[in-house]
Design an enzyme around this catalytic site. Structure first.
Site, PDB file in Angstrom:
ATOM      1  N   LYS A  95       8.545 -23.267  19.696  1.00  0.00           N
ATOM      2  CA  LYS A  95       9.947 -21.450  20.222  1.00  0.00           C
ATOM      3  C   LYS A  95       9.378 -20.653  21.043  1.00  0.00           C
ATOM      4  O   LYS A  95      10.422 -20.005  21.602  1.00  0.00           O
ATOM      5  CB  LYS A  95      10.427 -21.357  18.288  1.00  0.00           C
ATOM      6  CG  LYS A  95      11.422 -22.480  18.043  1.00  0.00           C
ATOM      7  CD  LYS A  95      11.543 -22.470  16.606  1.00  0.00           C
ATOM      8  CE  LYS A  95      12.316 -23.219  15.590  1.00  0.00           C
ATOM      9  NZ  LYS A  95      12.269 -23.015  13.915  1.00  0.00           N
ATOM     10  N   GLN A 147      10.573 -19.999   8.930  1.00  0.00           N
ATOM     11  CA  GLN A 147      10.327 -21.225   9.466  1.00  0.00           C
ATOM     12  C   GLN A 147       9.952 -22.310   8.104  1.00  0.00           C
ATOM     13  O   GLN A 147       9.315 -21.967   7.008  1.00  0.00           O
ATOM     14  CB  GLN A 147       9.100 -21.320   9.923  1.00  0.00           C
ATOM     15  CG  GLN A 147       8.837 -23.291  10.259  1.00  0.00           C
ATOM     16  CD  GLN A 147       9.788 -23.624  11.404  1.00  0.00           C
ATOM     17  OE1 GLN A 147      10.315 -23.031  12.098  1.00  0.00           O
ATOM     18  NE2 GLN A 147      10.177 -25.126  11.026  1.00  0.00           N
ATOM     19  N   ASP A 163      18.381 -17.375  12.659  1.00  0.00           N
ATOM     20  CA  ASP A 163      18.997 -19.326  12.240  1.00  0.00           C
ATOM     21  C   ASP A 163      20.362 -19.133  11.614  1.00  0.00           C
ATOM     22  O   ASP A 163      20.815 -20.730  11.368  1.00  0.00           O
ATOM     23  CB  ASP A 163      18.348 -20.038  10.957  1.00  0.00           C
ATOM     24  CG  ASP A 163      16.688 -20.445  11.872  1.00  0.00           C
ATOM     25  OD1 ASP A 163      17.114 -20.644  12.711  1.00  0.00           O
ATOM     26  OD2 ASP A 163      15.952 -20.395  10.902  1.00  0.00           O
TER      27      ASP A 163
END
Ligand code: NDP
Length: 289
Positions: free
Chosen positions: A52, A96, A119
């Protein structure tokens, strides 16, 4: 003949467009910035975060790394998220997953400012998605929808079967597909007669995390298959949930692994970060009027 739904090529094209947006924002004095929180030493998570960050760097997005030990407690993590929420120079916050078992993932997701929830896992954003008012959408489902749109696949009235009901893939996809007027069936590990259900579908999305589980017996020859699974087979090779070589040539469309949904997911993450930076810019402009 099977048309490959080429997520890699589409991601490349979208990333070129995103680079231009970043340049424009920088000219206006805004540096898109993504904060990435990684807890512990999970090797898969480390690889995902590294990938990422690599794409962000390529596009000119700044990343801020927050590495925390496995032993971090919930309140320390929430404090860090709160601090990042308050920092005006940070546009997106990514935690994460998975987090260590001792930490309540939902609690941490709820701590993220919904306007920085890159997200799209905050319950507020998920709720809006199910009310068909969602602007912030989890990246993998968003990438799937974008891939289907690129190939002008009309979803209206189509029989869509989603195999897998996780919070990050299957669940948000239900909303997106319903919002697109598809007729949606969701299958999971308790589903009976899976083959019959998937064989009857116009579109099948496989997200079960089992290497090469689906062969041609699961699909009809007009089917559109989106393989989300990201697994290692016995030889250590990256494979999807679908037996790609057995299915290629026997269905209408296939989004393969690798080269399908994976590159789209990461691109949607970058797109959402840039979108947040643009929104911040337009809010600042409104205040100055
Ligand atoms: P989860 O393990 O959270 O969910 C798996 C789902 O599949 C569950 O709903 C489970 O059912 C269902 N399932 C498991 N086995 C079967 C079976 N034999 N038949 C029917 N349903 C089954 O996985 P994720 O959603 O997080 O990920 C799924 C896959 O997608 C993984 O390989 C993951 O690596 C990949 N992935 C790829 C991404 C990308 O960007 N390419 C992004 C995210 C995930 P139940 O609910 O009953 O347990």
């Amino acid at each position: 003949m099977t048309t490959k739904l080429d997520g890699k090529a589409l991601a490349r094209k979208l990333q070129e467009e995103l680079k231009v947006k970043v340049t424009q924002l920088k000219q206006d004095g805004i540096q898109p910035c993504l904060a990435v929180i990684l807890v512990g030493n999970d090797s898969a998570s480390q690889v995902y975060v590294r990938n990422k960050k690599k794409v962000a760097q390529k596009l000119g997005i700044k990343t801020i790394d927050k590495q925390l030990p496995q032993t971090v407690n919930e309140s320390e993590l929430v404090d860090l998220v709160t601090e990042l929420n308050q920092d005006e120079n940070i546009h997106g916050i990514l935690v994460q997953l998975p987090l260590p078992e001792s930490i309540d993932e939902d609690l941490v997701m709820r701590a993220i400012d919904p306007a920085k929830d890159v997200d799209g896992f905050h319950p507020f954003n998920i709720g809006k998605l199910f009310m068909n008012k969602g602007q912030i959408v989890p990246c993998t489902p968003k990438g799937i929808m974008r891939l289907l749109a690129e190939y002008q696949i009309n979803l209206d009235g189509k029989k869509v079967v989603i195999v897998g009901r996780s919070k990050i893939v299957g669940m948000p996809l239900i909303a997106l597909m319903l919002n697109a007027n598809a007729t949606v069936t969701v299958a999971h590990s308790h589903t009976k007669n899976l083959k019959e259900i998937t064989r009857d579908a116009d579109i099948v999305i496989t997200a079960i995390g089992q290497a090469e589980f689906f062969d041609m017996q699961y699909f009809n020859s007009d089917a559109i298959i989106i393989d989300v699974g990201t697994n290692r087979n016995e030889a250590g090779k990256l494979v999807g949930d679908v037996k790609r070589d057995a299915v290629m040539g026997h269905v209408a469309y296939l989004s393969p692994v690798p080269g399908g949904v994976g590159p789209m997911t990461i691109t949607m993450l970058m797109e959402q970060t840039i979108q947040f930076a643009e929104e911040r810019e337009s809010k600042c402009n409104e205040k100055n009027i």
